[in-house]
Design an enzyme around this catalytic site. Sequence first.
Site, PDB file in Angstrom:
ATOM      1  N   GLU A  30       0.830  -1.215   0.000  1.00  0.00           N
ATOM      2  CA  GLU A  30       0.000   0.000   0.000  1.00  0.00           C
ATOM      3  C   GLU A  30       0.861   1.260   0.000  1.00  0.00           C
ATOM      4  OE1 GLU A  30      -2.951   0.086  -0.735  1.00  0.00           O
ATOM      5  OE2 GLU A  30      -3.802  -1.857  -0.206  1.00  0.00           O
ATOM      6  N   TYR A 113      -5.526   6.483   4.529  1.00  0.00           N
ATOM      7  CA  TYR A 113      -5.821   5.405   3.586  1.00  0.00           C
ATOM      8  C   TYR A 113      -5.131   4.107   4.007  1.00  0.00           C
ATOM      9  CZ  TYR A 113      -5.403   2.243  -0.230  1.00  0.00           C
ATOM     10  OH  TYR A 113      -5.422   1.089  -0.954  1.00  0.00           O
ATOM     11  N   ASP A 131      -9.404   5.059  -1.797  1.00  0.00           N
ATOM     12  CA  ASP A 131      -8.348   5.520  -2.708  1.00  0.00           C
ATOM     13  C   ASP A 131      -9.018   6.171  -3.917  1.00  0.00           C
ATOM     14  OD1 ASP A 131      -9.357   3.463  -4.218  1.00  0.00           O
ATOM     15  OD2 ASP A 131      -7.432   2.447  -4.545  1.00  0.00           O
TER      16      ASP A 131
END
Length: 341
Positions: A30, A113, A131
């Site tokens: 990520e 996020y 996202d």
Amino acid sequence: MHARDLPWRMAPTRFAKGQRPDPYKVWLSEIMLQQTTVATVKSYFDKFSTLWPTLEDLAAAPRDDILAAWAGLGYYSRARNIHKCAQVLRDEHGGKFPQSAAELLTLPGIGPYTSAAISAICFDEPVAVIDGNVERVFARLYALQQPPATIKKEMRALVQTHVPDHVPDHLPGQFAEATMDLGATICSPSKPKCDLCPINHACRAFAEDAAAEFPKKLPKKTRPERVGHAYVVARPDQKVWLQKRGETGLLAGMDEVPGSDWREGEVPEFAPPLKGDWREAGTIVHIFTHFRLTLNVHIIQINQSVKDDFEDGKWVASEDFDRVALPTVMKKVLTRALSEN
Ligand code: SF4
């Protein structure tokens, strides 16, 4: 059935059996995926997973090795932060990731996020993971009239109303991955495949035949222009002089050739690090997020014996450029200079 097969993902069938992905791998992927495409990230993810298969390995690695392995992926503060974060997890959390988004958010380099992605995907916390793909899907689903960047809080509240609350067949992590996959494959930025979309019956943009009009965009900003000089000092054996950038600011801790500051407006004075027969090698252009940089590249060939005149740096052969922490802008400079040689 239609989930994307990605190296850091776990197949939905294993999810259903109660297994969960390794938070280390999810975190690493990520962080890499911020501002970067899946296609680019795959090889970097493989490299990091091979060099440092566990959190402990990454925490124990020299920072320069991490920066060198990250070179080319851009946004280098991410590389410095993954190292810091791995060390904080090792030293203060017993080598384990906290399980809630709120706790994850306190770690270096982990924002809203990433904290939500790790806690939802690895620990089943029912939090919204948002996202760019998810923003696009929801902007179209609800035909939102404001650009997503201006309604972050409202968007989070809206997505949160859809997050399943940990019932066995509808896990928060799978909801997050499915929404992201929908945005990446069907509800794509241009030419969304609405006919194939499993939620088209509920989509306002589709009902209005206006998917292409969403999400609404912010007015485009023009990028400021900066200019500067880059000085390539080369020896007869083709080694060039590299020094380390400062510990803070843009490209902190990365390697570079000597150069001027990068400024808007007038080109800085030509002031190379040593006197001699400098040659112009042309210019390179590099686009950073907040500005466009043009560098005038200069090169000098020096006698090998001058090497002791320099301190705080190193001589690096061109075949070793991939082993040091060279940002893309410096690779462009060196390619330009050495092709003129
Ligand atoms: Fe996106 Fe079209 Fe599906 Fe709406 S129907 S969510 S616009 S792909």
